[in-house]
Design an enzyme around this catalytic site. Sequence first.
Site, PDB file in Angstrom:
ATOM      1  N   HIS A  26      -4.780   1.470   7.309  1.00  0.00           N
ATOM      2  CA  HIS A  26      -3.328   2.090   8.007  1.00  0.00           C
ATOM      3  C   HIS A  26      -3.671   3.193   7.085  1.00  0.00           C
ATOM      4  CE1 HIS A  26       1.826   1.021   8.318  1.00  0.00           C
ATOM      5  NE2 HIS A  26       1.165   1.938   6.841  1.00  0.00           N
ATOM      6  N   GLU A  27      -3.300   3.159   5.750  1.00  0.00           N
ATOM      7  CA  GLU A  27      -3.166   4.311   4.083  1.00  0.00           C
ATOM      8  C   GLU A  27      -3.871   5.272   5.117  1.00  0.00           C
ATOM      9  OE1 GLU A  27      -1.034   3.733   3.210  1.00  0.00           O
ATOM     10  OE2 GLU A  27      -0.714   1.244   3.180  1.00  0.00           O
ATOM     11  N   GLN A  36       2.489   9.815   1.787  1.00  0.00           N
ATOM     12  CA  GLN A  36       4.059   9.116   1.981  1.00  0.00           C
ATOM     13  C   GLN A  36       5.428   9.979   1.242  1.00  0.00           C
ATOM     14  OE1 GLN A  36       2.133   5.106   2.569  1.00  0.00           O
ATOM     15  NE2 GLN A  36       4.074   4.945   3.498  1.00  0.00           N
ATOM     16  N   GLY A  71       0.755  -1.179  -0.206  1.00  0.00           N
ATOM     17  CA  GLY A  71      -0.031  -0.054  -0.240  1.00  0.00           C
ATOM     18  C   GLY A  71       1.415   0.956  -0.006  1.00  0.00           C
ATOM     19  N   CYS A 103       5.639  -0.569   7.427  1.00  0.00           N
ATOM     20  CA  CYS A 103       5.568   0.692   6.684  1.00  0.00           C
ATOM     21  C   CYS A 103       6.547   1.533   6.111  1.00  0.00           C
ATOM     22  CB  CYS A 103       5.095   2.216   7.766  1.00  0.00           C
ATOM     23  SG  CYS A 103       4.466   3.695   7.443  1.00  0.00           S
ATOM     24  N   LEU A 104       6.276   1.719   5.019  1.00  0.00           N
ATOM     25  CA  LEU A 104       6.667   2.114   4.030  1.00  0.00           C
ATOM     26  C   LEU A 104       8.180   3.366   4.504  1.00  0.00           C
ATOM     27  CD1 LEU A 104       5.399   1.381   0.996  1.00  0.00           C
ATOM     28  CD2 LEU A 104       7.509   0.152   1.805  1.00  0.00           C
ATOM     29  N   HIS A 164      -2.817   7.465   7.931  1.00  0.00           N
ATOM     30  CA  HIS A 164      -1.504   8.482   6.820  1.00  0.00           C
ATOM     31  C   HIS A 164      -1.834   9.360   6.321  1.00  0.00           C
ATOM     32  CE1 HIS A 164       2.158   6.279   6.752  1.00  0.00           C
ATOM     33  NE2 HIS A 164       1.415   5.189   6.616  1.00  0.00           N
TER      34      HIS A 164
HETATM   35  O1  K1U Z   1       1.192   2.188   4.200  1.00  0.00           O
HETATM   36  C1  K1U Z   1       2.378   1.502   3.987  1.00  0.00           C
HETATM   37  O2  K1U Z   1       4.343   2.514   4.648  1.00  0.00           O
HETATM   38  C2  K1U Z   1       2.762   0.591   3.088  1.00  0.00           C
HETATM   39  C3  K1U Z   1       2.911  -0.611   4.078  1.00  0.00           C
HETATM   40  C4  K1U Z   1       0.742  -1.461   4.366  1.00  0.00           C
HETATM   41  C5  K1U Z   1       0.850  -2.384   5.527  1.00  0.00           C
HETATM   42  C6  K1U Z   1       1.582  -3.380   5.504  1.00  0.00           C
HETATM   43  C7  K1U Z   1       1.381  -4.324   6.206  1.00  0.00           C
HETATM   44  C8  K1U Z   1       0.041  -3.710   7.448  1.00  0.00           C
HETATM   45  C9  K1U Z   1       0.186  -2.639   6.994  1.00  0.00           C
HETATM   46  C10 K1U Z   1      -0.244  -1.819   6.160  1.00  0.00           C
HETATM   47  C11 K1U Z   1       4.008  -2.120   3.586  1.00  0.00           C
HETATM   48  O3  K1U Z   1       3.292  -1.982   2.190  1.00  0.00           O
HETATM   49  S1  K1U Z   1       4.621  -2.237   4.724  1.00  0.00           S
HETATM   50  C12 K1U Z   1       5.807  -3.968   3.465  1.00  0.00           C
HETATM   51  C13 K1U Z   1       4.338  -5.101   3.445  1.00  0.00           C
HETATM   52  O4  K1U Z   1       4.076  -5.152   3.991  1.00  0.00           O
HETATM   53  C14 K1U Z   1       4.700  -5.995   2.185  1.00  0.00           C
HETATM   54  C15 K1U Z   1       5.956  -6.100   1.517  1.00  0.00           C
HETATM   55  C16 K1U Z   1       6.570  -6.498   1.070  1.00  0.00           C
HETATM   56  C17 K1U Z   1       5.721  -7.823   0.340  1.00  0.00           C
HETATM   57  C18 K1U Z   1       4.461  -7.252   1.308  1.00  0.00           C
HETATM   58  C19 K1U Z   1       3.931  -6.716   2.374  1.00  0.00           C
HETATM   59 ZN    ZN Z   2       2.486   3.103   6.387  1.00  0.00          ZN
END
Ligand code: K1U
Ligand code: ZN
Length: 167
Positions: free
Chosen positions: A134-135, A51, A46, A92-93, A138
């Site tokens: 979560h998004e 972000q 996501g 979270c990225l 943000h």
């Molecule tokens: O909002 C963000 O920073 C993105 C976040 C979304 C999220 C993931 C998990 C739970 C809640 C919200 C991410 O994508 S973190 C990275 C991640 O989960 C992932 C990365 C590579 C493959 C699979 C998952």
């Molecule tokens: Zn996030």
Amino acid sequence: MALLHILNYPDKRLNKVAKSVAVVDDRIRKLVVDMAETMYAAPGVGLAATQVDVHKRVITIDVSDAHDDLKVFINPEIVWVSDEKKDWEEGCLSVPGIYDFVERPDKVCVKALNEKGETFEIDCDGLLAVCIQHEMDHLNGHVFVEYLSPLKQTRIRGKMKKLEKAL
Ligand code: K1U
Ligand code: ZN
């Protein structure tokens, strides 16, 4: 297409409240394409426009294994949440390398516009429900670490300072 820079916690720009999109035009569609490319490259499931320092209410999500089910939410609104809640490990990225459990409603129904400017409603559960909540946090200027204890938040800020210095 362009890869966008992702802001890192605790950057104050992550606390801005995003504004509604008045018209879904080509500029918004270009933002969506760039956000999707950035999300897939990260990699993440996501991304909220906040972000990438764009304070408009735009979200991209793809929780599919094949990365072939991009969902775009413009001006998303939660229309229903389940009473049942669930703990899910979130990442979270904007907080790289940090994962922790957050309790949220298990299921949600969300209304939004798609990239054509059409209204749609979607029932979400599992990772999609967690990710959309979560998004949307943000877009409202919140990062998931705010749900964690003050001690954990202090430790995470310390880790992020070290990471910034190393870059
Ligand atoms: O909002 C963000 O920073 C993105 C976040 C979304 C999220 C993931 C998990 C739970 C809640 C919200 C991410 O994508 S973190 C990275 C991640 O989960 C992932 C990365 C590579 C493959 C699979 C998952
Ligand atoms: Zn996030």
